[in-house]
Design a protein around this motif. Structure first.
Motif, PDB file in Angstrom:
ATOM      1  N   GLN A  93       1.090  -1.221   0.004  1.00 24.23           N
ATOM      2  CA  GLN A  93       0.041  -0.207  -0.056  1.00 24.23           C
ATOM      3  C   GLN A  93       0.812   1.047  -0.583  1.00 24.23           C
ATOM      4  O   GLN A  93       0.263   2.053   0.123  1.00 24.23           O
ATOM      5  CB  GLN A  93      -0.822  -0.405   1.171  1.00 24.23           C
ATOM      6  N   LEU A 777      -8.054   2.067  -0.773  1.00 25.43           N
ATOM      7  CA  LEU A 777      -8.322   1.891   0.948  1.00 25.43           C
ATOM      8  C   LEU A 777      -7.827   2.616   1.050  1.00 25.43           C
ATOM      9  O   LEU A 777      -7.127   3.505   0.684  1.00 25.43           O
ATOM     10  CB  LEU A 777      -7.956   0.487   1.046  1.00 25.43           C
ATOM     11  N   ASN A 779      -7.435   4.745   5.210  1.00 28.29           N
ATOM     12  CA  ASN A 779      -6.720   4.780   6.518  1.00 28.29           C
ATOM     13  C   ASN A 779      -7.206   6.282   7.264  1.00 28.29           C
ATOM     14  O   ASN A 779      -6.197   7.161   6.153  1.00 28.29           O
ATOM     15  CB  ASN A 779      -5.568   3.635   6.536  1.00 28.29           C
ATOM     16  N   ARG A 796      -8.770   1.078   9.614  1.00 30.02           N
ATOM     17  CA  ARG A 796      -7.799   0.567   7.853  1.00 30.02           C
ATOM     18  C   ARG A 796      -9.090  -0.127   7.385  1.00 30.02           C
ATOM     19  O   ARG A 796      -9.549  -0.464   7.969  1.00 30.02           O
ATOM     20  CB  ARG A 796      -6.406  -0.309   8.186  1.00 30.02           C
ATOM     21  N   ASN A 797      -8.962   0.412   6.438  1.00 31.34           N
ATOM     22  CA  ASN A 797     -10.089   0.094   5.209  1.00 31.34           C
ATOM     23  C   ASN A 797     -11.323   0.691   5.465  1.00 31.34           C
ATOM     24  O   ASN A 797     -12.254   0.409   5.465  1.00 31.34           O
ATOM     25  CB  ASN A 797     -10.563  -1.533   4.993  1.00 31.34           C
ATOM     26  N   ASP A 800     -14.787   0.313   4.855  1.00 35.36           N
ATOM     27  CA  ASP A 800     -15.253  -1.434   4.883  1.00 35.36           C
ATOM     28  C   ASP A 800     -15.430  -1.790   2.909  1.00 35.36           C
ATOM     29  O   ASP A 800     -16.711  -2.164   3.133  1.00 35.36           O
ATOM     30  CB  ASP A 800     -16.266  -1.519   5.298  1.00 35.36           C
ATOM     31  N   GLN A 801     -14.219  -1.127   2.040  1.00 40.07           N
ATOM     32  CA  GLN A 801     -14.232  -1.671   0.847  1.00 40.07           C
ATOM     33  C   GLN A 801     -13.840  -3.277   0.542  1.00 40.07           C
ATOM     34  O   GLN A 801     -13.453  -3.924   0.879  1.00 40.07           O
ATOM     35  CB  GLN A 801     -12.603  -0.862  -0.036  1.00 40.07           C
ATOM     36  N   TYR A 803     -13.427  -5.639  -1.835  1.00 38.12           N
ATOM     37  CA  TYR A 803     -11.560  -6.182  -2.679  1.00 38.12           C
ATOM     38  C   TYR A 803     -11.436  -7.495  -2.426  1.00 38.12           C
ATOM     39  O   TYR A 803     -12.034  -8.266  -1.407  1.00 38.12           O
ATOM     40  CB  TYR A 803     -11.272  -5.346  -2.537  1.00 38.12           C
ATOM     41  N   GLN A 826     -13.326  -3.379   7.355  1.00 37.30           N
ATOM     42  CA  GLN A 826     -12.536  -2.191   8.050  1.00 37.30           C
ATOM     43  C   GLN A 826     -12.255  -3.239   9.353  1.00 37.30           C
ATOM     44  O   GLN A 826     -12.582  -3.970  10.040  1.00 37.30           O
ATOM     45  CB  GLN A 826     -13.806  -1.789   8.208  1.00 37.30           C
TER      46      GLN A 826
END
Length: 836
Positions: A93, A777, A779, A796-797, A800-801, A803, A826
């Motif tokens: 990332q 994403l 954060n 983080r995320n 709540d994507q 993927y 998430q």
């Protein structure tokens, strides 16, 4: 002492008291130059400090990253901590052109700019093209480097071939990790994080003197998290995180010009892992009654628990385990002979012990009850480097030696559902569970791998602004392997028999044995490979003005040849075709140019890179149509190419704000690959006969049309390489303001980091069923820090994507089942970091 007890003691040791925190997180540009470490709490006046010099050892000597004539991404330990990047998988990332894929620790692949490792097939006999080094020690297997970071000073990702200084295993690049050294001043830090999914992580590190000339650093880390996938068969969460690691180093200053550092580490990951969910159904050319819907109908009452992968449920019924233990010892000697000459020696031993249990049919049916390949590795490395600093030049010479032993003792076992699932319904045997039940393959796989090399690198200051840097490395490799798979099954008379591919062997004509032979047969061969190879490169750097550097690179590199240790095709007499047992070396021609700049008193850093890489004899997963039968294994694609642009930007206008943005366009494709494995939609039908290395006769049926003709291979020339997005970006910022909490002066801060990657292919040959959609994403973190502690919350995320990490074709590759590995949902929590 049990693993649970060790982790409990570690979390207790790291629990917050009233000690001070680790250095506060910054947001340096993770791919460009990171800002220099300043005081934890900047001065009150709102000045705009420059980003300073970032020192790296990318070329085996200390130098400013902005003056290194290669593309280097630098991430500090503080940034890793702030962004929750505690292992290699999360580093992607921050570094857009770095790709990381993992079904489990052994089946893990790392690519840079789309190249580095064959996609979709694990094989002990080949090596990856991205080298991983921790404190100058080479980690040959990616699985042995899947440890949680602790006490990391910085991570340098070197993009492009690094064969002159780093060796044959770096045709795509290298990841150079430097940990913090022991200090003669007593100090330490502790950290505890808690979050949803029962996430718990503790880290602790202590350093200080033992004597006037001895200093020590001891570090430990433990991570525990509930699984993200629920198994309805076993009624528990799987895909958990469960790891512990300890590391120690002792610095002995033998005399002012001689240092010896002894280091040791031990790491264990033992999660409940790993499985896939149902991803989708993609019709193939197999007869309809042998595709997933038809096959499932033969088992009344069975239904997949969900056809939506984001429900995060599975029903796999085999035992799951992913125990990954590794560690080692090293000794580093640095002798400053005089002001101009330095001798460095690095000696190391490392081991890796992999104990898996898998369900490779990805269903709740007992088709494959065991597909396990426990592996043990021992590796030994020795490197000598001599650095000389002359008038207007410096030079590095070195010798490197490597020896590795890998022993894999695998087992594959089919269950009572195998006959119905794997045999054609037109055969009466398919309705008899006993035919394929308890067909067992016991595999003995061995590799002895030896490599020696000599290398040199010169940096010649032609003028005070123009530097020419040629390098050369000569390398010798020798690999000796053994593959012995003994398959046994029950014959129609009830006796156990070896399932042999050799005509005339006992029970060869028995109908049960013949059916078993169509699934897997015994095989034995002893492949070997040896070769000399020469790598060389030329780097040019021209300082156009202060803080503006132009550079250009040409590199000729190679990745050593390999041997197939997963089985090879057999001829009409059942003998292994040894022409398929050896993989030729990759030959790499790489061109790169760029500009590295800093301006506005170094408040802004901007770097731009363009690259073009051609690889001949690219090591790839193929189908062996040229041998007249169909079986996946490793071979050579004639040519691939990766080209693109990378841009890195960071800005720090004041002590109160900093930001970064990085991006990459990567065009990686097969230039010529005429015998690629057919994608799922072109597999499973009547296989047309091969008439030559890249030709066959007959008309191929429509993709995904049951009952059609399937090609023995396809021409993938011009198609994208797997695992690489054309577009990838990462960006972020952090703002702070002075404040006071409970009488402690410090900073309130808010940070954000984002990343995006476009769609990519998750199959060795692009398929309409395994293309992974792009995603982004996001954060966030917010907290308060002083020079004593750092307390912050994180998510983080954040949005709540949904993927996908990986898609792959299910059992046999042509039933139409597409299995999915879903990315993390998430997560949120809080962290306390203390310094003392």
């Amino acid at each position: 002492m049990s693993l649970v007890a060790v982790k409990g003691l570690l979390l207790l040791a790291a629990s917050p008291q009233v000690y001070a925190a680790a250095e506060p997180p910054r947001v340096p540009a993770p791919v460009a130059a990171a800002p220099a470490e300043d005081d934890p709490v900047p001065a009150a006046e709102d000045e705009a400090p420059g980003q300073g010099d970032i020192t790296v050892t990318a070329r085996r000597r200390q130098e400013n990253v902005q003056q290194v004539p290669i593309a280097v991404s630098v991430v500090s330990g503080a940034t890793l901590d702030a962004q929750g990047t505690y292992n290699l998988s999360r580093l992607t990332q921050l570094t857009p052109t770095l790709q990381f894929y993992s079904q489990n620790p052994r089946n893990t692949f790392i690519n840079i700019r789309g190249i580095g490792a064959p996609f979709g097939l694990t094989n002990d006999g080949f090596e990856q093209g991205v080298g991983i080094y921790i404190d100058d020690v080479y980690y040959n297997r990616i699985a042995s480097a899947t440890l949680d970071f602790v006490d990391v000073e910085r991570i340098e990702t070197l993009r492009g071939p690094q064969g002159t200084l780093y060796g044959k295993n770096t045709t795509a690049g290298a990841i150079n990790i430097t940990t913090q050294a022991p200090s003669f001043e007593f100090g330490g830090k502790a950290e505890v994080s808690l979050g949803n999914l029962d996430f718990k992580q503790g880290k602790v590190s202590v350093t200080g003197p033992l004597a006037e000339n001895l200093a020590v650093r001891l570090s430990a880390t433990a991570t525990d998290r509930r699984g993200t996938l629920y198994n309805t068969t076993q009624r528990r969460f799987i895909q958990s995180q469960d790891s512990v690691g300890v590391r120690g180093s002792l610095l002995w200053k033998v005399k002012p010009d001689l240092d010896i550092t002894l280091s040791g580490d031990w790491n264990l990951q033992d999660p409940i892992c790993c499985a896939f969910t149902y991803g989708s159904y993609g019709p193939t050319q197999r007869p309809a009654n042998r595709q997933y819907p038809g096959l499932v109908s033969y088992f009344p009452g069975y239904a997949v628990p969900s056809t939506n992968p984001y429900d995060r449920v599975t029903d796999v019924d085999a035992e799951l385990r992913a125990r990954n233990e590794h560690g080692g010892l090293s000794a580093r000697l640095v002798w400053d002979i005089d002001d101009a000459n330095t001798l460095t020696s690095i000696s190391a031993w490392r081991y890796w012990d992999w104990t898996p249990a898998n369900d490779r049919d990805y269903t709740g049916l007992p088709i494959y009850t065991k597909v396990n390949n426990p592996t043990k590795q021992n590796q030994y490395t020795q490197e000598f480097r001599f650095n000389h600093q002359g008038s207007g030049f410096d030079v590095t010479f070195g010798l490197f030696g490597f020896h590795q032993k890998i022993r894999t003792s695998g087992i594959q076992e089919t269950g009572p559902a195998a006959s119905r699932w794997l045999l054609a319904p037109t055969s009466a045997l398919s309705t008899n569970p006993a035919v394929l039940n308890n067909v067992v393959a016991v595999n003995d796989i061995r590799l002895d791998n030896t490599s020696i090399a000599a290398f040199g690198k010169l940096n010649w200051e032609v003028t005070d602004r123009f530097v020419v840097s040629p390098g050369v490395r000569i390398n010798y490799d020798k690999k000796d392997g053994l593959y012995n798979s003994v398959v046994t099954g029950t014959a129609s008379n009830g006796t156990r028999q070896v399932v042999s591919p050799v005509p005339g062997s006992p029970s060869y004509n028995d109908p049960w044995t013949a059916a078993q032979r169509g699934i897997q047969a015994s095989q034995f061969f002893e492949p070997e490979f040896s070769a000399w190879n020469l790598s060389y490169d030329l780097n040019l750097r021209y300082e156009l003005a202060d803080d503006i550097n132009l550079y250009a690179t040409y590199s000729r590199a190679f990745k050593t040849g390999g041997i197939n240790l997963n089985g090879v095709p057999a001829d009409a007499n059942g003998a292994p075709i040894l022409a398929a047992a050896t993989i030729k070396p990759e030959k790499v021609d790489h061109f790169e140019g760029g500009i590295k700049t800093q301006f506005w008193d170094r408040r802004i850093t901007f770097n731009l890179t363009g690259f073009w890489t051609d690889i001949k004899d690219f090591q790839a997963n193929v189908s062996n149509g040229q041998f007249g039968t169909v079986r996946g294994y490793l071979a050579n694609a004639e040519k691939v190419r990766s080209r693109g642009l990378e841009a890195d930007f960071s800005v720090r206008p004041s002590a109160r704000f900093n930001a970064y943005a990085t991006g990459a366009f990567t065009d990686a494709e097969y230039v010529k690959f005429c015998d690629a494995p057919p994608p799922p939609e072109l597999s499973g039908g009547t296989t047309l006969p091969a008439t030559g290395p890249c030709s066959y006769s007959g008309v191929v049926g429509a993709p995904g049309q049951p009952g059609g003709n399937s090609p023995p291979f396809v021409d993938a020339s011009g198609q994208d390489l797997p695992g690489v997005s054309k577009w990838a970006f990462s960006w972020g910022a952090e703002a702070n303001t002075e404040g006071n909490v409970f009488g402690e002066a410090g900073q309130f801060y808010l940070g954000y980091d984002g990343s995006y990657r476009s769609d990519w292919s998750s199959n060795p040959t692009p398929s309409i069923y395994t293309n992974v959609d792009g995603y982004s994403l996001h954060n966030f973190r917010a907290g308060f820090r002083t020079d004593k502690f750092d307390l912050f919350a994180w998510v983080r995320n954040a949005f709540d994507q949904d993927y996908i990490d990986l898609l792959l074709a299910g059992t046999g590759g042509n039933t139409g089942l597409i299995a999915a590995q879903v990315g993390d949902p998430q997560t949120f929590g809080g962290t306390v970091k203390l310094n003392f």
